[in-house]
Design a protein around this motif. Structure first.
Motif, PDB file in Angstrom:
ATOM      1  N   MET A  91      10.929  -5.997 -51.349  1.00 34.64           N
ATOM      2  CA  MET A  91      11.214  -5.185 -50.158  1.00 34.64           C
ATOM      3  C   MET A  91      12.710  -5.194 -49.870  1.00 34.64           C
ATOM      4  N   ARG A  92      13.231  -4.045 -49.476  1.00 33.16           N
ATOM      5  CA  ARG A  92      14.665  -3.988 -49.143  1.00 33.16           C
ATOM      6  C   ARG A  92      14.923  -4.855 -47.907  1.00 33.16           C
ATOM      7  N   ALA A  93      16.039  -5.579 -47.911  1.00 33.17           N
ATOM      8  CA  ALA A  93      16.287  -6.586 -46.875  1.00 33.17           C
ATOM      9  C   ALA A  93      16.292  -6.023 -45.457  1.00 33.17           C
ATOM     10  N   ASP A  94      16.893  -4.832 -45.268  1.00 36.54           N
ATOM     11  CA  ASP A  94      16.958  -4.285 -43.892  1.00 36.54           C
ATOM     12  C   ASP A  94      15.564  -3.909 -43.385  1.00 36.54           C
ATOM     13  N   ILE A  95      14.712  -3.411 -44.287  1.00 42.93           N
ATOM     14  CA  ILE A  95      13.342  -3.027 -43.896  1.00 42.93           C
ATOM     15  C   ILE A  95      12.534  -4.282 -43.569  1.00 42.93           C
ATOM     16  N   ALA A  96      12.693  -5.311 -44.400  1.00 38.31           N
ATOM     17  CA  ALA A  96      11.988  -6.581 -44.156  1.00 38.31           C
ATOM     18  C   ALA A  96      12.440  -7.199 -42.834  1.00 38.31           C
ATOM     19  N   GLY A  97      13.742  -7.109 -42.548  1.00 36.41           N
ATOM     20  CA  GLY A  97      14.278  -7.644 -41.289  1.00 36.41           C
ATOM     21  C   GLY A  97      13.610  -6.982 -40.088  1.00 36.41           C
ATOM     22  N   LYS A  98      13.515  -5.655 -40.147  1.00 43.16           N
ATOM     23  CA  LYS A  98      12.872  -4.922 -39.043  1.00 43.16           C
ATOM     24  C   LYS A  98      11.399  -5.318 -38.910  1.00 43.16           C
ATOM     25  N   TYR A  99      10.777  -5.573 -40.028  1.00 40.30           N
ATOM     26  CA  TYR A  99       9.362  -5.974 -40.039  1.00 40.30           C
ATOM     27  C   TYR A  99       9.203  -7.327 -39.330  1.00 40.30           C
ATOM     28  N   ILE A 100      10.125  -8.251 -39.627  1.00 48.46           N
ATOM     29  CA  ILE A 100      10.106  -9.582 -38.983  1.00 48.46           C
ATOM     30  C   ILE A 100      10.326  -9.425 -37.474  1.00 48.46           C
ATOM     31  N   GLU A 142      26.343  -4.522 -45.958  1.00 45.96           N
ATOM     32  CA  GLU A 142      26.514  -5.137 -47.285  1.00 45.96           C
ATOM     33  C   GLU A 142      25.235  -5.751 -47.860  1.00 45.96           C
ATOM     34  N   ASN A 143      24.365  -6.323 -46.995  1.00 45.21           N
ATOM     35  CA  ASN A 143      23.171  -7.005 -47.526  1.00 45.21           C
ATOM     36  C   ASN A 143      21.887  -6.176 -47.417  1.00 45.21           C
ATOM     37  N   ALA A 144      21.993  -4.997 -46.785  1.00 47.89           N
ATOM     38  CA  ALA A 144      20.782  -4.211 -46.498  1.00 47.89           C
ATOM     39  C   ALA A 144      20.052  -3.797 -47.768  1.00 47.89           C
ATOM     40  N   LYS A 145      20.807  -3.535 -48.840  1.00 46.44           N
ATOM     41  CA  LYS A 145      20.191  -3.025 -50.075  1.00 46.44           C
ATOM     42  C   LYS A 145      19.628  -4.138 -50.966  1.00 46.44           C
ATOM     43  N   LEU A 146      19.966  -5.378 -50.662  1.00 47.57           N
ATOM     44  CA  LEU A 146      19.429  -6.497 -51.460  1.00 47.57           C
ATOM     45  C   LEU A 146      17.912  -6.561 -51.296  1.00 47.57           C
ATOM     46  N   SER A 147      17.246  -7.198 -52.276  1.00 44.74           N
ATOM     47  CA  SER A 147      15.816  -7.468 -52.051  1.00 44.74           C
ATOM     48  C   SER A 147      15.731  -8.614 -51.052  1.00 44.74           C
ATOM     49  N   ILE A 148      14.657  -8.650 -50.285  1.00 41.59           N
ATOM     50  CA  ILE A 148      14.552  -9.687 -49.246  1.00 41.59           C
ATOM     51  C   ILE A 148      14.474 -11.076 -49.874  1.00 41.59           C
ATOM     52  N   LYS A 149      13.912 -11.179 -51.075  1.00 41.07           N
ATOM     53  CA  LYS A 149      13.830 -12.487 -51.753  1.00 41.07           C
ATOM     54  C   LYS A 149      15.229 -13.005 -52.071  1.00 41.07           C
ATOM     55  N   GLU A 150      16.087 -12.104 -52.549  1.00 40.95           N
ATOM     56  CA  GLU A 150      17.453 -12.493 -52.894  1.00 40.95           C
ATOM     57  C   GLU A 150      18.208 -12.975 -51.644  1.00 40.95           C
ATOM     58  N   LEU A 151      18.056 -12.225 -50.555  1.00 42.98           N
ATOM     59  CA  LEU A 151      18.756 -12.592 -49.316  1.00 42.98           C
ATOM     60  C   LEU A 151      18.179 -13.892 -48.735  1.00 42.98           C
TER      61      LEU A 151
END
Length: 513
Positions: free
Chosen positions: A205-214, A355-364
């Motif tokens: 999951m893209r990090a920004d989308i996962a963040g919003k989900y959390i 800068e980090n929004a496009k990373l995968s959530i696992k990577e971040l």
């Protein structure tokens, strides 16, 4: 042998009794209209321990029954006119002994109410002796049921009736509780609220989308605890409300570079304000919840001298609660929370700039957890016997951030491994939390005694408070000593390598931003 049976869809209680009377000798002992209200805490503490609490009200009497969810059998029963809000209001007895340790400080609240007809039917032998009792509950909203109540010494008769109900009369043995069926009609299910974080994320999951989900998950917890906090139903609504606020703040400060900076800053300010306005009421809740412990820490001869402190705390708590309720109904709170909800629902940009929004959530997640763990180790290793209390306080905050990150992202890792590491961190957190709590309570009690000086309070109360402050100070010193050994455990190479293996094994987490 099953003891609960469900009627086929169109079978009425009268027709069932008539059909059964063709097969065996029956006596209708009673029939009356009844009302059943299920009770539990907001977070399902009874249900989680396989118990349902039923309050049955009929014209003749009303009673509270605790049943086993597994087989519907009665665990405990007592006649009573109403259900107390808190377990401490139950008179001594089996019900109190069962519910008190489960509910603790939580209120017992109505979950759902059902109107139904109840029939007490006896099955008798040739000598007119009762060999089996049946309790029929006839519902209008869903299929009626019968509960088989065996009579001692007539086990064979009970087995025969159970066989008769299913094979001849078409009933179905069931272990599904009536509560489950009633909740389904409301579109609910048991344990639909828990304060535990349970967020399932896809590693890709893209990090920004996962963040919003959390954040959406945490917002739901804030909203669901809002009314109970305003009404002060019990102290845990505010506690869970504050935890969701704190987790949101930790997310905004720790899951960096996924939201636009102006959004992060704006809502970080808002959630910081929320943390501040809820603090005083929560602190007073804690003092009142700890009061019995405070008293028991004193010598017998001066325990009762502490009682005026309880009254003082209670008045302060009620005032703080009123002020908080006002703020949680203010335009500032309601409009900002609604805006946050709208923002979280907006679709994310296809090409985000952060800068980090496009990373995968696992990577971040790997990066952030490893970086925060490194900070915890660095801060902990710097603490020695002469370090200021502040250093332990800062470490406690870092541990909290690490814990929240690990809980946000636990679905991305092996359940066994991450839970094991969270448990290790919990041990360190507990001792740091105790140290902080004792220090704050000691400081606050000194301030309270100054406020109480003007209130004509007996001198003995101040003496008792002095002894209590000394006791808290002794506990604080013990917690400080315990920290050294607890950190030594956390610092062990095995623990560090477990963290490294789980969060720093990928290249991405070594090249930190």
């Amino acid at each position: 042998m099953s003891l609960q049976f469900e009627f086929p869809a169109n079978l009425t209680a009268e027709n069932f009794i008539a059909a059964l009377s063709h097969e065996v000798d029956t006596q209708l002992a009673s029939r009356q209209s009844s009302c059943k209200t299920y009770y539990d805490s907001f977070d399902w503490r009874l249900y989680s321990n396989d118990i349902t609490g039923e309050f049955n009200q009929a014209k003749s009497a009303s009673s509270l029954t605790l049943r086993s969810i597994k087989n519907g059998s009665v665990i405990a029963e007592s006649e009573r006119k109403k259900v107390p809000l808190f377990s401490k209001e139950f008179e001594p007895g089996i019900i109190h002994d069962i519910v008190a340790p489960l509910l603790e400080m939580r209120a017992l609240l109505p979950v759902c109410t059902l109107e139904y007809e109840v029939y007490h039917l006896n099955i008798v032998n040739k000598n007119e002796k009762i060999i089996v009792r049946l309790l029929i509950e006839a519902y209008s909203q869903f299929n009626s049921r019968v509960l088989l109540q065996p009579v001692k010494g007539y086990d064979k008769a009970a087995e025969h009736i159970a066989e008769l109900l299913t094979a001849t009369l078409g009933l179905t043995a069931t272990d599904k509780s009536v509560l489950l069926t009633a909740l389904q009609l409301q579109g609910r299910k048991p344990k639909d609220y828990s304060s535990k974080l349970n967020i399932n994320l896809d590693p890709e999951m893209r990090a920004d989308i996962a963040g919003k989900y959390i954040y959406s998950h945490l917002l739901k917890a804030i909203k669901v605890n809002e009314q109970g906090t305003i009404a002060h139903t019990d102290s845990e609504f505010l506690h869970d409300f504050r935890v969701a606020v704190r987790r949101t703040r930790a997310g905004l400060s720790q899951i960096k570079g996924i939201l636009p900076p102006n959004i992060s800053a704006h809502y970080a300010d808002f959630f910081c304000w929320l943390g501040q306005i809820t603090g005083p009421a929560r602190d007073l809740d804690v003092y009142l919840l700890s009061f019995d412990r405070y008293k028991s820490s004193l010598p017998d001869s001066i325990r009762e001298d502490l009682n005026p402190l309880y009254d003082f705390l209670l008045i302060k708590q009620q005032k703080a609660r009123k002020e908080l309720a006002k703020k949680l109904q203010s335009a500032q709170y309601l409009s900002t929370l609604a805006e946050w909800e709208l923002y979280l629902k907006e679709p994310s940009y296809k090409k985000p700039l952060e800068e980090n929004a496009k990373l995968s959530i696992k990577e971040l997640a790997d990066r952030r957890i490893w970086k925060t763990f490194t900070r915890v180790m660095h801060e902990g290793e710097a603490i020695n016997g002469s370090s200021a209390d502040e250093a332990l306080h800062d470490l406690r905050k870092s541990c909290k951030k690490l814990r929240y990150l690990m809980e946000f992202f636990q679905s991305l890792y092996s359940e066994h491994q991450i839970k094991h590491l969270i448990r290790k961190l919990k041990g360190l957190q507990e001792v740091l939390g105790d140290f902080q709590d004792y220090a704050v309570q000691e400081r606050t009690l000194k301030l309270f005694s100054e406020e109480m000086m003007a209130l004509n309070i007996p001198a003995n109360t101040f003496l008792a408070m002095g002894v209590l402050i000394q006791d808290l100070d002794a506990h604080r010193c013990c917690a400080r000593k315990d920290f050294a050994s607890e950190f030594e455990v956390f610092q062990q190479e095995e623990n560090q390598s477990d963290f490294r293996l789980l969060f720093a094994s990928s290249k991405s987490s070594r090249h930190q931003h």
